[in-house]
Design a protein around this motif. Sequence first.
Motif, PDB file in Angstrom:
ATOM      1  N   VAL A   5       0.231   9.486 -12.345  1.00 38.04           N
ATOM      2  CA  VAL A   5      -0.691  10.553 -12.775  1.00 38.04           C
ATOM      3  C   VAL A   5       0.093  11.672 -13.452  1.00 38.04           C
ATOM      4  O   VAL A   5      -0.287  12.164 -14.530  1.00 38.04           O
ATOM      5  CB  VAL A   5      -1.490  11.099 -11.558  1.00 38.04           C
ATOM      6  CG1 VAL A   5      -2.240  12.369 -11.924  1.00 38.04           C
ATOM      7  CG2 VAL A   5      -2.471  10.057 -11.057  1.00 38.04           C
ATOM      8  N   ILE A   6       1.205  12.068 -12.840  1.00 34.04           N
ATOM      9  CA  ILE A   6       2.000  13.173 -13.389  1.00 34.04           C
ATOM     10  C   ILE A   6       2.597  12.786 -14.746  1.00 34.04           C
ATOM     11  O   ILE A   6       2.570  13.566 -15.699  1.00 34.04           O
ATOM     12  CB  ILE A   6       3.102  13.604 -12.385  1.00 34.04           C
ATOM     13  CG1 ILE A   6       2.436  14.283 -11.181  1.00 34.04           C
ATOM     14  CG2 ILE A   6       4.115  14.544 -13.025  1.00 34.04           C
ATOM     15  CD1 ILE A   6       3.345  14.500  -9.995  1.00 34.04           C
TER      16      ILE A   6
ATOM     17  N   LEU B 195       0.013  13.673 -21.951  1.00 37.47           N
ATOM     18  CA  LEU B 195      -1.244  14.156 -22.535  1.00 37.47           C
ATOM     19  C   LEU B 195      -1.172  15.649 -22.871  1.00 37.47           C
ATOM     20  O   LEU B 195      -1.466  16.069 -24.000  1.00 37.47           O
ATOM     21  CB  LEU B 195      -2.404  13.894 -21.562  1.00 37.47           C
ATOM     22  CG  LEU B 195      -3.753  14.456 -21.973  1.00 37.47           C
ATOM     23  CD1 LEU B 195      -4.337  13.650 -23.132  1.00 37.47           C
ATOM     24  CD2 LEU B 195      -4.742  14.455 -20.813  1.00 37.47           C
ATOM     25  N   ILE B 196      -0.750  16.454 -21.895  1.00 32.61           N
ATOM     26  CA  ILE B 196      -0.711  17.903 -22.114  1.00 32.61           C
ATOM     27  C   ILE B 196       0.389  18.254 -23.123  1.00 32.61           C
ATOM     28  O   ILE B 196       0.213  19.144 -23.952  1.00 32.61           O
ATOM     29  CB  ILE B 196      -0.544  18.666 -20.775  1.00 32.61           C
ATOM     30  CG1 ILE B 196      -1.741  18.379 -19.870  1.00 32.61           C
ATOM     31  CG2 ILE B 196      -0.431  20.176 -21.010  1.00 32.61           C
ATOM     32  CD1 ILE B 196      -1.674  18.989 -18.482  1.00 32.61           C
TER      33      ILE B 196
ATOM     34  N   ALA C  65      -0.071  12.893 -17.301  1.00 31.34           N
ATOM     35  CA  ALA C  65      -0.469  14.287 -17.570  1.00 31.34           C
ATOM     36  C   ALA C  65       0.549  14.984 -18.461  1.00 31.34           C
ATOM     37  O   ALA C  65       0.172  15.706 -19.388  1.00 31.34           O
ATOM     38  CB  ALA C  65      -0.617  15.036 -16.254  1.00 31.34           C
TER      39      ALA C  65
ATOM     40  N   TRP D 194      -1.101  17.519 -26.506  1.00 32.48           N
ATOM     41  CA  TRP D 194      -2.205  18.471 -26.773  1.00 32.48           C
ATOM     42  C   TRP D 194      -1.683  19.858 -27.140  1.00 32.48           C
ATOM     43  O   TRP D 194      -2.322  20.585 -27.888  1.00 32.48           O
ATOM     44  CB  TRP D 194      -3.077  18.513 -25.525  1.00 32.48           C
ATOM     45  CG  TRP D 194      -4.322  19.329 -25.569  1.00 32.48           C
ATOM     46  CD1 TRP D 194      -4.633  20.370 -24.744  1.00 32.48           C
ATOM     47  CD2 TRP D 194      -5.466  19.165 -26.415  1.00 32.48           C
ATOM     48  NE1 TRP D 194      -5.875  20.855 -25.033  1.00 32.48           N
ATOM     49  CE2 TRP D 194      -6.409  20.129 -26.067  1.00 32.48           C
ATOM     50  CE3 TRP D 194      -5.771  18.282 -27.463  1.00 32.48           C
ATOM     51  CZ2 TRP D 194      -7.643  20.268 -26.703  1.00 32.48           C
ATOM     52  CZ3 TRP D 194      -7.010  18.415 -28.110  1.00 32.48           C
ATOM     53  CH2 TRP D 194      -7.918  19.385 -27.722  1.00 32.48           C
ATOM     54  N   THR D 195      -0.525  20.230 -26.592  1.00 31.85           N
ATOM     55  CA  THR D 195       0.010  21.581 -26.822  1.00 31.85           C
ATOM     56  C   THR D 195       1.256  21.556 -27.726  1.00 31.85           C
ATOM     57  O   THR D 195       2.043  22.499 -27.703  1.00 31.85           O
ATOM     58  CB  THR D 195       0.372  22.258 -25.485  1.00 31.85           C
ATOM     59  OG1 THR D 195       1.352  21.445 -24.829  1.00 31.85           O
ATOM     60  CG2 THR D 195      -0.821  22.442 -24.579  1.00 31.85           C
TER      61      THR D 195
ATOM     62  N   ARG E 183       0.831  -1.203   0.000  1.00 34.89           N
ATOM     63  CA  ARG E 183       0.000   0.000   0.000  1.00 34.89           C
ATOM     64  C   ARG E 183       0.868   1.257   0.000  1.00 34.89           C
ATOM     65  O   ARG E 183       0.528   2.252  -0.633  1.00 34.89           O
ATOM     66  CB  ARG E 183      -0.950  -0.003   1.184  1.00 34.89           C
ATOM     67  CG  ARG E 183      -2.126  -0.937   0.965  1.00 34.89           C
ATOM     68  CD  ARG E 183      -3.153  -0.821   2.049  1.00 34.89           C
ATOM     69  NE  ARG E 183      -3.872   0.427   1.981  1.00 34.89           N
ATOM     70  CZ  ARG E 183      -4.696   0.865   2.931  1.00 34.89           C
ATOM     71  NH1 ARG E 183      -4.853   0.166   4.024  1.00 34.89           N
ATOM     72  NH2 ARG E 183      -5.323   1.997   2.806  1.00 34.89           N
ATOM     73  N   ALA E 184       1.998   1.204   0.709  1.00 33.45           N
ATOM     74  CA  ALA E 184       2.901   2.355   0.721  1.00 33.45           C
ATOM     75  C   ALA E 184       3.506   2.560  -0.661  1.00 33.45           C
ATOM     76  O   ALA E 184       3.657   3.679  -1.141  1.00 33.45           O
ATOM     77  CB  ALA E 184       4.005   2.124   1.750  1.00 33.45           C
TER      78      ALA E 184
ATOM     79  N   PHE F 169      -0.611  26.843 -26.936  1.00 32.11           N
ATOM     80  CA  PHE F 169      -1.709  26.603 -26.001  1.00 32.11           C
ATOM     81  C   PHE F 169      -3.061  27.080 -26.539  1.00 32.11           C
ATOM     82  O   PHE F 169      -4.081  26.865 -25.920  1.00 32.11           O
ATOM     83  CB  PHE F 169      -1.409  27.264 -24.651  1.00 32.11           C
ATOM     84  CG  PHE F 169      -0.308  26.562 -23.902  1.00 32.11           C
ATOM     85  CD1 PHE F 169      -0.599  25.603 -22.951  1.00 32.11           C
ATOM     86  CD2 PHE F 169       1.020  26.824 -24.182  1.00 32.11           C
ATOM     87  CE1 PHE F 169       0.410  24.925 -22.286  1.00 32.11           C
ATOM     88  CE2 PHE F 169       2.040  26.161 -23.530  1.00 32.11           C
ATOM     89  CZ  PHE F 169       1.739  25.204 -22.570  1.00 32.11           C
ATOM     90  N   THR F 170      -3.046  27.777 -27.676  1.00 37.32           N
ATOM     91  CA  THR F 170      -4.317  28.205 -28.275  1.00 37.32           C
ATOM     92  C   THR F 170      -4.424  27.589 -29.668  1.00 37.32           C
ATOM     93  O   THR F 170      -3.417  27.220 -30.265  1.00 37.32           O
ATOM     94  CB  THR F 170      -4.390  29.739 -28.417  1.00 37.32           C
ATOM     95  OG1 THR F 170      -3.389  30.152 -29.363  1.00 37.32           O
ATOM     96  CG2 THR F 170      -4.129  30.450 -27.091  1.00 37.32           C
TER      97      THR F 170
ATOM     98  N   ALA G 202       1.239   6.081  -7.394  1.00 37.16           N
ATOM     99  CA  ALA G 202       0.023   6.679  -7.976  1.00 37.16           C
ATOM    100  C   ALA G 202       0.238   8.127  -8.435  1.00 37.16           C
ATOM    101  O   ALA G 202      -0.051   8.441  -9.601  1.00 37.16           O
ATOM    102  CB  ALA G 202      -1.136   6.579  -6.988  1.00 37.16           C
ATOM    103  N   PRO G 203       0.783   9.022  -7.583  1.00 35.69           N
ATOM    104  CA  PRO G 203       0.971  10.399  -8.075  1.00 35.69           C
ATOM    105  C   PRO G 203       1.979  10.501  -9.215  1.00 35.69           C
ATOM    106  O   PRO G 203       1.777  11.283 -10.141  1.00 35.69           O
ATOM    107  CB  PRO G 203       1.468  11.172  -6.840  1.00 35.69           C
ATOM    108  CG  PRO G 203       1.839  10.172  -5.838  1.00 35.69           C
ATOM    109  CD  PRO G 203       1.110   8.918  -6.161  1.00 35.69           C
TER     110      PRO G 203
ATOM    111  N   ALA H  89       2.062   1.728  -3.471  1.00 34.97           N
ATOM    112  CA  ALA H  89       0.985   2.281  -4.311  1.00 34.97           C
ATOM    113  C   ALA H  89       0.833   3.777  -4.060  1.00 34.97           C
ATOM    114  O   ALA H  89       0.614   4.555  -4.990  1.00 34.97           O
ATOM    115  CB  ALA H  89      -0.331   1.567  -4.022  1.00 34.97           C
ATOM    116  N   ALA H  90       0.984   4.184  -2.798  1.00 34.43           N
ATOM    117  CA  ALA H  90       0.816   5.604  -2.463  1.00 34.43           C
ATOM    118  C   ALA H  90       1.856   6.465  -3.155  1.00 34.43           C
ATOM    119  O   ALA H  90       1.582   7.599  -3.542  1.00 34.43           O
ATOM    120  CB  ALA H  90       0.905   5.795  -0.952  1.00 34.43           C
TER     121      ALA H  90
END
Lengths: 199, 218
Positions: free
Chosen positions: B15-16, B22-23, B19, B26-27, B4-5, B33-34, B11-12, B7-8
Amino acid sequence: MKGTALTWLLRGAWLAVTAALWLSPVDDWLDERMPRVMLLQMPAWFMLGWLAGRSRPRLLALVDPRGLGGFALGIITVNFWMIPRSVDAIGSSDVADGLLHLSLLSAGFAMSAGFPRLPFVAKAALAIQGTSMVFALGTFYSNYKALLCGSFSMAQQRELGGWLLRLSPLVLVWALGAGFRALLRESPAADAAPTVEPS
Amino acid sequence: MKPRAWAAGVAPLLVIACAVALIGGWTHGFRAFTNFSIALLEAGPIPRPAPALPVIDERGSQWDVAAPSDRYRLVQAMYLRCPDGCPIAMSNLARVSVLLKDLIPSKLQVISLSVDHDPPEQLAAMWRAHGAHEGWSMASLVGPDSDATMARLGVWIFRRKDGLINHGLDAFLLDPSGKIVRIYSPDMRPVDMAAELRELTAALPSEARAELEPGARP
């Protein structure tokens, strides 16, 4: 029995609000103008997710024991939908609009576990950053001479900037109030903490 | 390490990492950015040849804005019904024209390019309203797919449900050969744009006229 009835009532209300926000014509009305997208739709979906997460703390603790993953997901998702290209996609594509709903719902859900567990300093830093971002974005959107989000108009961009500037003092007052409340809540515990004399 | 430790911590990070991927995608690698800046990136780096820009102007003359000419051309998209962005951009162009009145039209031609097929008589009315400057043309793109033409130039266009057209307001500088050599952001101050245009056009001898191609504006 009363508690159960209230729980079911709240769940029903949550479902009703979620369905109303997702379905036309409320969703179309929210998508129509930039200030509605940024100031009503996004916070509403995030808050719905947050409320759902608060009612499922055990599930979140199982998936994300320290809440850090949820916290990162929340911050990143909100920032992704602040990118002008993403805001454009909401106004021009139903798929992107649906993704906005789901992602902010998930972000609020996930962050409801992580945020309360953060230390005071981290919460305060986030509040200061959020407050200054509202003010900075308000100034930027009010004064920038060119259109940033092509699905909307310059008038709407300036209107959003004006609203953000009007809201920024309220956000500041709220952040200060929450900070003082958290400090007051922490201080009795600190006073009661046993002191260890050096031997 | 307990599962569990582990996983803790993971997980972040997961996610990072997702992200950033993905970002970043996308950019276009955190560079745009536009939609306006993405259209510029997708059109390609400068200098590059401008696409053919066949137009009909306020006098009813048909010509190609991008054909080789004897002068530089400053091109900016607009349309006559535009309620907000275009009037601001056109007032900036007017300011640039005043600052460079000694270079216009001998070394520089300013062209406001309609993306809404505005007819010549309406373009002429707007041209007169802006002082009927000899070196400032107002023209409409002709041809079946003007949006694709503008995309090749680097202008993003979005036709809204309410009939309004949102489009990029960058100004494109074409050299006498028809290459895009500069792109000016809409938030650039007219005085700075004028100073740079003066410097660039200084190298162009006023008496040396380039070989005009058929289709170029005389």
